[in-house]
Design a protein around this motif. Structure first.
Motif, short mmCIF file in Angstrom:
data_model
loop_
_atom_site.label_atom_id
_atom_site.label_comp_id
_atom_site.label_asym_id
_atom_site.label_seq_id
_atom_site.Cartn_x
_atom_site.Cartn_y
_atom_site.Cartn_z
N LEU A 25 0.76 3.22 -13.14
CA LEU A 25 -0.44 3.47 -12.34
C LEU A 25 -0.50 4.91 -11.87
N ALA A 26 0.68 5.46 -11.50
CA ALA A 26 0.70 6.84 -11.03
C ALA A 26 0.33 7.80 -12.15
N SER A 27 0.80 7.49 -13.37
CA SER A 27 0.47 8.38 -14.48
C SER A 27 -1.01 8.34 -14.82
N LEU A 28 -1.67 7.18 -14.49
CA LEU A 28 -3.11 7.05 -14.74
C LEU A 28 -3.94 7.48 -13.54
N GLY A 29 -3.31 7.81 -12.45
CA GLY A 29 -4.03 8.22 -11.26
C GLY A 29 -4.63 7.06 -10.49
N LEU A 30 -4.09 5.85 -10.65
CA LEU A 30 -4.65 4.66 -10.01
C LEU A 30 -3.78 4.13 -8.89
#
Length: 246
Positions: A25-30
């Motif tokens: 999620l962090a890598s996707l900005g979510l």
């Protein structure tokens, strides 16, 4: 020997999976979006743990100034003014009244003879010529001719024929008819046409009307009409049959 706080393989695998999901999620900005959704859901939950629904706003009524008042009603009668005539039909419209047909009850005998009994006529006396015709045809044997009529023209069951003959014989002799019934019988001394001898030339419709008045005054016939109604109808049909035969 494993320590007391050592995680089981299942719990360790679960934590590893959660960590990988958070990194994803962090890598996707979510990651921040998930946290905001959790906080928003918590705020919508009431003290009982049930999600609250937003209240609907009640529509506001229009102000009194926006409503157009209706004109006050007035009475021409109270003002002592003449009534105003408003025609319901245009000029030149012709109103046609339908002729009311006379109510009749059509009876048909077993040999095809038809007889209409007027239901709204209380009297229909015969002319002198009609009375003379019946007197000639009876030949002094009214009850015998009447029995022949019930046997040959207007055939009925033996029981019904006996009932009709019994009642008409009482009327022909002047004995009259009294309703003998333990539950519905007429008061003592109440008779239909006691002391009056009835014959085929009499006004049978008038007698039927008198019979209805007796039942209304002293008590209705609970014997399905065999006290007065059916015998008098048979007598009327007998009368009309001989008047119509050559």
């Amino acid at each position: 020997m494993s320590s007391e706080h050592e995680l089981s393989p299942y719990e360790q695998a679960r934590l590893d999976k959660i960590k990988r999901n958070e990194e994803r999620l962090a890598s996707l900005g979510l990651h921040d979006a998930k946290r905001k959704l959790v906080l928003a859901a918590a705020r919508r939950t009431n003290k009982r743990g049930r999600p609250t629904t937003p209240k609907k706003r009640r529509p506001t009524r229009a102000s009194a100034s926006a409503v157009t008042p209706s004109p006050p009603r007035s009475s021409r009668r109270l003002k002592l003014e003449p009534a105003r005539y408003v025609p319901l039909l245009d000029d030149g419209v012709t109103i046609r009244f339908r002729k009311i047909k006379q109510k009749t009850k059509k009876l048909t005998t077993s040999n095809g003879f038809k007889c209409d009994i007027p239901m709204d006529v209380s009297s229909s006396p015969l002319t002198e010529d009609e009375k003379a015709i019946l007197e000639t045809k009876m030949g002094g044997d009214f009850l015998g001719k009447f029995e022949d009529y019930l046997t040959q023209v207007d055939e009925v069951s033996d029981q019904n024929r006996r009932n009709v003959l019994r009642q008409i014989t009482k009327l022909a002799s002047g004995e009259g008819i009294r309703y003998e019934s333990h539950a519905y019988g007429w008061p003592e001394g109440c008779y239909f046409l006691e002391g009056i001898k009835v014959g085929p030339a009499d006004d049978i419709l008038k007698l039927m009307d008198i019979g209805r008045e007796c039942e209304e005054k002293w008590g209705k016939d609970h014997g399905n009409g065999w006290l007065l109604s059916h015998p008098l109808k048979k007598l009327y049909m007998f009368q009309q049959y001989h008047l119509q035969q050559d």
